[in-house]
Design a protein around this motif. Structure first.
Motif, short mmCIF file in Angstrom:
data_model
loop_
_atom_site.label_atom_id
_atom_site.label_comp_id
_atom_site.label_asym_id
_atom_site.label_seq_id
_atom_site.Cartn_x
_atom_site.Cartn_y
_atom_site.Cartn_z
N THR A 55 0.83 -1.21 0.00
CA THR A 55 0.00 0.00 0.00
C THR A 55 0.86 1.25 0.00
O THR A 55 0.53 2.25 -0.67
CB THR A 55 -0.94 0.00 1.22
OG1 THR A 55 -1.91 -1.04 1.05
CG2 THR A 55 -1.67 1.33 1.35
N THR A 56 1.98 1.23 0.71
CA THR A 56 2.88 2.38 0.72
C THR A 56 3.41 2.67 -0.67
O THR A 56 3.52 3.84 -1.07
CB THR A 56 4.06 2.12 1.69
OG1 THR A 56 3.55 1.89 3.00
CG2 THR A 56 5.01 3.30 1.72
N ILE A 57 3.72 1.64 -1.44
CA ILE A 57 4.18 1.84 -2.81
C ILE A 57 3.10 2.54 -3.64
O ILE A 57 3.37 3.50 -4.36
CB ILE A 57 4.56 0.49 -3.45
CG1 ILE A 57 5.83 -0.06 -2.80
CG2 ILE A 57 4.76 0.63 -4.96
CD1 ILE A 57 6.19 -1.47 -3.23
N GLY A 58 1.85 2.06 -3.53
CA GLY A 58 0.77 2.69 -4.27
C GLY A 58 0.58 4.14 -3.89
O GLY A 58 0.37 5.00 -4.76
N ARG A 59 0.68 4.44 -2.62
CA ARG A 59 0.50 5.82 -2.17
C ARG A 59 1.68 6.71 -2.57
O ARG A 59 1.50 7.92 -2.80
CB ARG A 59 0.26 5.85 -0.67
CG ARG A 59 -1.11 5.28 -0.29
CD ARG A 59 -1.33 5.21 1.21
NE ARG A 59 -2.69 4.74 1.49
CZ ARG A 59 -3.75 5.52 1.67
NH1 ARG A 59 -3.59 6.83 1.61
NH2 ARG A 59 -4.94 5.02 1.91
N CYS A 60 2.86 6.12 -2.65
CA CYS A 60 4.01 6.91 -3.14
C CYS A 60 3.83 7.26 -4.61
O CYS A 60 4.12 8.38 -5.03
CB CYS A 60 5.30 6.12 -2.94
SG CYS A 60 5.95 6.10 -1.25
N ILE A 61 3.38 6.29 -5.41
CA ILE A 61 3.15 6.55 -6.83
C ILE A 61 2.17 7.71 -7.01
O ILE A 61 2.35 8.58 -7.86
CB ILE A 61 2.61 5.28 -7.54
CG1 ILE A 61 3.70 4.20 -7.59
CG2 ILE A 61 2.13 5.61 -8.95
CD1 ILE A 61 3.20 2.85 -8.07
N MET A 62 1.13 7.72 -6.17
CA MET A 62 0.11 8.76 -6.27
C MET A 62 0.52 10.06 -5.58
O MET A 62 -0.21 11.05 -5.63
CB MET A 62 -1.19 8.25 -5.65
CG MET A 62 -1.84 7.09 -6.38
SD MET A 62 -2.35 7.51 -8.05
CE MET A 62 -3.49 8.85 -7.74
N ARG A 63 1.66 10.04 -4.88
CA ARG A 63 2.13 11.17 -4.08
C ARG A 63 1.17 11.50 -2.95
O ARG A 63 1.07 12.66 -2.51
CB ARG A 63 2.37 12.40 -4.97
CG ARG A 63 3.50 12.24 -5.98
CD ARG A 63 4.87 12.32 -5.34
NE ARG A 63 5.08 13.62 -4.71
CZ ARG A 63 5.49 14.70 -5.36
NH1 ARG A 63 5.77 14.62 -6.66
NH2 ARG A 63 5.67 15.83 -4.74
N LEU A 64 0.46 10.48 -2.45
CA LEU A 64 -0.35 10.65 -1.24
C LEU A 64 0.56 10.62 -0.02
O LEU A 64 0.21 11.16 1.03
CB LEU A 64 -1.41 9.55 -1.15
CG LEU A 64 -2.44 9.55 -2.28
CD1 LEU A 64 -3.39 8.37 -2.14
CD2 LEU A 64 -3.22 10.86 -2.31
N VAL A 65 1.70 9.94 -0.14
CA VAL A 65 2.80 10.06 0.81
C VAL A 65 4.05 10.35 -0.01
O VAL A 65 4.15 9.93 -1.16
CB VAL A 65 2.99 8.80 1.68
CG1 VAL A 65 1.76 8.53 2.53
CG2 VAL A 65 3.32 7.59 0.83
N GLU A 66 4.97 11.06 0.58
CA GLU A 66 6.17 11.46 -0.15
C GLU A 66 7.24 10.37 -0.05
O GLU A 66 7.57 9.92 1.06
CB GLU A 66 6.71 12.77 0.38
CG GLU A 66 5.84 13.96 0.06
CD GLU A 66 5.69 14.19 -1.43
OE1 GLU A 66 6.69 14.09 -2.17
OE2 GLU A 66 4.56 14.47 -1.87
N PRO A 67 7.79 9.92 -1.18
CA PRO A 67 8.88 8.93 -1.14
C PRO A 67 10.14 9.53 -0.53
O PRO A 67 10.36 10.74 -0.59
CB PRO A 67 9.09 8.59 -2.61
CG PRO A 67 8.62 9.81 -3.35
CD PRO A 67 7.48 10.37 -2.55
#
Length: 337
Positions: A55-67
């Motif tokens: 899920t963290t990977i998906g949210r990073c792709i969407m920039r919902l969390v910052e990588p």
């Protein structure tokens, strides 16, 4: 890492993605040096147990969390470096389907406004054209046009997820990230949503990153598969290779626990000992070694490199050449009465 197939253009290329979280005085590395490609018009499954980082990977792709580190090249542009107006423009092309259909819809908004919000934000249509578009989207996901006048609480969980899918489709995105979109639904409804996603894939040629803990679901829906464990890629490749010729002990263990459609057969189960370790203090060397039935002493000292074992098929295991051949057909057993 998987290279793009000669017959399929790479739409998104994730390279060396790292995501760290500060938890009190500790640093949790949720994602560690993850790389994979998403090919246009195909569904890429990201699969693993809870806590694997999918899920963290998906949210990073969407920039919902910052990588923390890495890059995500989307048609030649790094999503992780975009900001301001450029990021807003890119988000029109990237949409997210959330896991929980109950909390992902604003309870104070009617369906027409939920779906129409993105249409308005990106100035896609107005007036009669907007209403027509919303009605068409509702019908495409299996709902009635007059459902646009209702509020979310008037729908079942499966219907709410259909509304979420319609909302994601409203801006005609190039890429959809679906984060466990059926896990919060009743079993009787899950198959309906999977069939809808499969139908939309075929009709619209969608490109999708599908996140799941269930290898059976991923096998049904996905063309390519990335297997994660504790934030690292264990194995990735085309679905037919992952399911027909799994090379990592973790992939084999996950497959062995998947149910079969034939009630008279079962798989020879590979039982993993213990629980998934804490990401605050992961094991040295191969992070899977503490539960791996094939681990040796060297596994504690070496972080296994990603090695190519076939066309677009890679594995991270220093023992993969020594492991016996494995195939689903040879690992089936008759149920004993």
């Amino acid at each position: 890492m998987i290279e793009a197939d000669s017959t399929n253009e790479t739409l998104l290329s994730v390279r060396n993605l790292v995501k760290k979280f500060q938890v009190g005085k500790s640093v949790v590395q949720a994602v560690s040096d993850v790389s994979f490609d998403v090919r246009r018009g195909r569904t890429t499954g990201i699969v693993g147990e809870s806590g694997s980082g999918k899920t963290t990977i998906g949210r990073c792709i969407m920039r919902l969390v910052e990588p923390t580190e890495g890059e995500a090249i989307f048609e030649g542009e790094d999503l992780f470096k975009a900001s301001g107006k450029r990021l807003r423009a890119l988000r029109k092309r990237l949409q997210f389907i959330f896991q929980d259909p109950y909390s992902s819809l604003n309870p104070k908004m009617k369906v027409a406004d939920i779906i129409g919000e993105a249409i308005d934000t990106h100035r896609i249509a107005k007036g009669a054209a907007r209403r027509q578009m919303i009605g068409d989207l509702l019908e495409r996901v299996g709902l009635d046009r007059d459902h646009d006048r209702r509020f979310p609480h008037e729908f079942s969980g499966g219907q709410r997820q259909r509304i979420g899918i319609a909302r994601a489709l409203a801006v005609q995105p190039d890429l959809i990230v679906a984060d466990e979109p059926i896990s919060a639904l009743d079993v009787s409804v899950q198959a309906q949503i999977l069939n809808l996603l499969q139908s939309l894939q075929n009709e619209l040629g969608l490109t999708t990153v599908f996140i799941s803990h269930d290898l059976t679901v991923v096998e049904y829906l996905c063309d390519d598969v990335v297997v994660l464990y504790l934030g690292r890629v264990m194995e990735s490749g085309r679905a037919e290779d992952i399911y027909g010729n799994p090379r990592h002990p973790y992939t084999r263990a996950l497959l062995s626990s998947s149910p079969l459609p034939d009630p008279e057969r079962r798989r020879e189960r590979i039982v993993l000992k213990g629980d998934i370790p804490s990401p605050i203090s992961p094991p040295s060397g191969c992070v899977f070694r503490t539960r791996c039935p094939d681990a040796i002493e060297a596994c504690a000292a070496v972080v296994p490199p990603i090695e190519e074992v076939g066309s677009n098929h890679v594995v991270a295991c220093i023992r993969h050449r020594e492991l016996p051949a494995w195939s689903p057909a040879r690992n089936l057993m008759k149920e004993t009465p």
